[in-house]
Design an enzyme around this catalytic site. Structure first.
Site, PDB file in Angstrom:
ATOM      1  N   HIS A  57      53.381  25.309  28.186  1.00 59.01           N
ATOM      2  CA  HIS A  57      53.551  25.891  26.857  1.00 59.01           C
ATOM      3  C   HIS A  57      52.252  25.921  26.052  1.00 59.01           C
ATOM      4  O   HIS A  57      52.010  26.863  25.304  1.00 59.01           O
ATOM      5  CB  HIS A  57      54.617  25.095  26.111  1.00 59.01           C
ATOM      6  CG  HIS A  57      54.978  25.649  24.777  1.00 59.01           C
ATOM      7  ND1 HIS A  57      55.345  26.968  24.585  1.00 59.01           N
ATOM      8  CD2 HIS A  57      55.028  25.063  23.543  1.00 59.01           C
ATOM      9  CE1 HIS A  57      55.624  27.173  23.309  1.00 59.01           C
ATOM     10  NE2 HIS A  57      55.432  26.042  22.652  1.00 59.01           N
ATOM     11  N   HIS A  95      52.069  31.344  17.944  1.00 55.17           N
ATOM     12  CA  HIS A  95      52.433  30.506  19.100  1.00 55.17           C
ATOM     13  C   HIS A  95      53.630  29.638  18.746  1.00 55.17           C
ATOM     14  O   HIS A  95      53.636  28.962  17.719  1.00 55.17           O
ATOM     15  CB  HIS A  95      51.254  29.616  19.512  1.00 55.17           C
ATOM     16  CG  HIS A  95      51.590  28.660  20.624  1.00 55.17           C
ATOM     17  ND1 HIS A  95      51.609  27.300  20.448  1.00 55.17           N
ATOM     18  CD2 HIS A  95      51.940  28.880  21.911  1.00 55.17           C
ATOM     19  CE1 HIS A  95      51.947  26.712  21.577  1.00 55.17           C
ATOM     20  NE2 HIS A  95      52.152  27.651  22.485  1.00 55.17           N
ATOM     21  N   SER A  96      54.646  29.693  19.580  1.00 54.21           N
ATOM     22  CA  SER A  96      55.760  28.755  19.517  1.00 54.21           C
ATOM     23  C   SER A  96      56.460  28.804  18.158  1.00 54.21           C
ATOM     24  O   SER A  96      56.968  29.843  17.754  1.00 54.21           O
ATOM     25  CB  SER A  96      55.247  27.345  19.852  1.00 54.21           C
ATOM     26  OG  SER A  96      56.308  26.450  20.080  1.00 54.21           O
ATOM     27  N   GLN A  97      56.444  27.691  17.415  1.00 49.72           N
ATOM     28  CA  GLN A  97      57.133  27.611  16.124  1.00 49.72           C
ATOM     29  C   GLN A  97      56.707  28.706  15.164  1.00 49.72           C
ATOM     30  O   GLN A  97      57.488  29.143  14.321  1.00 49.72           O
ATOM     31  CB  GLN A  97      56.877  26.234  15.499  1.00 49.72           C
ATOM     32  CG  GLN A  97      57.496  26.026  14.117  1.00 49.72           C
ATOM     33  CD  GLN A  97      56.465  25.591  13.089  1.00 49.72           C
ATOM     34  OE1 GLN A  97      55.279  25.480  13.387  1.00 49.72           O
ATOM     35  NE2 GLN A  97      56.920  25.330  11.875  1.00 49.72           N
TER      36      GLN A  97
END
Length: 370
Positions: A346, A207-209
């Site tokens: 997000h 997820h994300s980073q």
């Protein structure tokens, strides 16, 4: 696995939130261990660095042949998978209930994976950043899709903002992340590779980073990564978007090198060109210039890129998908709004319809991997 009952409101000790009692009947075993880490000397002292804490949840009945490895994003620990900030079931328990063995990793230098002063400076998400980018993005409307955000949990006019009890629970979970993207990338790649060496083939959910870390782990252990579920992975390739993100991904998908054919030469390693925007609310993508290079160790790994309707990723994740396709990766792009799942931001794993999204992910795995 459902919420069976709730204790009386414990407002004085828990941000006015009820404390849920979760049915753990699907969990047959829960344990933890550490992977990776190297001993390093600093003057006269010796310490270990780079190790990662891993929690494992094993269902009473294993019905999915490949385990899931869940890797959290910036500012988070693996606690984000366990429960929502308003006390509902998280993705970890949901996936266990479907029959997956689930491994939850705290990134090295984060949470229960030790950080040392020699690991470098850290950063933490501010209250304003959390509100504007994650929990109350419809108010600021900082990107075209932000006004569509409806799924963050909570009630009243202060929902998603400081002093709202659900926001306070979420913000209390924020921890500092190491400032160096390169340091995080290299250490997660090493630790997660060590985890796969220990447990065998698995599916990575990022997820994300942590999105770039999934590509790097598959590059290091292509035979042990059965699929990558990239939930709004860091991007877009070659550059930040809309001022919300840090420096660009010089290696297209990652901050540090991975294998491409033909091999890289020079610095920066990639040349790129800019395409026109594909439509309203979408940024123009930077794509590889000729000759196109193939991410050879990802070519046989099925990839899902999943994007929410109201997230800041909604206006640039298509560029990550384009780069993956150009690099020879088999990728499916699931845009939740096109499948009737609306209003998510997000941090969709914490939002009101989080289990609807988890079901969609499981459906994709059943169709494309198992």
């Amino acid at each position: 696995m459902t919420v069976l009952s709730e204790t009386p409101n414990l407002s004085k000790v828990n941000f006015n939130l009820p404390v849920p009692v979760i049915d753990q009947s699907a969990v047959g075993f829960r344990g933890n261990f550490f992977v990776g880490g190297v001993y390093t000397k600093h003057a006269a002292d010796e310490t270990m660095s780079g190790q990662a804490y891993v929690e494992v949840l094993v269902p009473r009945e294993v019905r999915r042949p490949h385990p899931l490895v869940l890797i959290h994003g910036a500012g988070q620990t693996s606690a984000c998978w366990l429960q929502t900030p308003d006390g509902r079931m998280g993705w970890a328990d949901f996936f266990v209930a479907q029959g997956y063995v689930v491994y939850l990793l705290d990134q090295p230098m984060r949470g229960r994976s030790a950080w040392h002063p020699t690991d470098g400076e850290t950063r933490v998400l501010s209250v304003a950043q959390a509100e504007n980018q994650i929990t109350a993005s419809a108010i600021a409307g900082a990107w075209p899709q932000a006004k569509l955000h409806t799924q963050w949990p909570g009630e009243g006019t202060g929902k998603g903002q400081k002093h709202d009890p659900v926001f306070d629970q979420f913000y209390a979970s924020q921890v500092e992340s190491v400032l160096s993207d390169e340091a995080s990338a290299s250490r997660v790649q090493a630790a997660c590779s060590a985890l796969l060496d220990k447990i065998g083939p698995a599916i990575l959910l990022t997820h994300s980073q942590s999105g770039p870390f999934g590509w790097l782990v598959a590059d290091a252990r292509p035979s042990l990564v059965k699929a990558i579920l990239a939930i709004e992975p860091s991007g877009p390739p070659f550059g930040a978007a809309h001022g919300l993100l840090g420096k660009g991904l010089d290696w297209g998908l990652t901050h540090i090198p991975m294998r491409y054919e033909p091999p890289m030469e020079g610095a920066p390693p990639f040349g790129f060109e800019e395409e026109p925007s594909s439509g309203p609310g979408k940024i123009a993508c930077r794509i590889q210039s000729q000759p196109e290079r193939v991410a050879v160790n990802l070519a046989s790994v099925p990839v899902l890129v999943l994007t929410a309707e109201a997230s800041y990723h909604a206006f640039f994740d298509h560029c990550t998908v384009k780069f993956l396709q150009q690099a020879g990766v088999k990728v499916d792009f699931v845009q939740l709004a096109e499948e009737g799942i609306h209003g998510n931001g997000h941090m969709m794993m914490l939002e009101k319809n989080n289990l609807d999204i988890a079901r969609r992910i499981d459906e994709w795995v059943l169709q494309k991997v198992l």
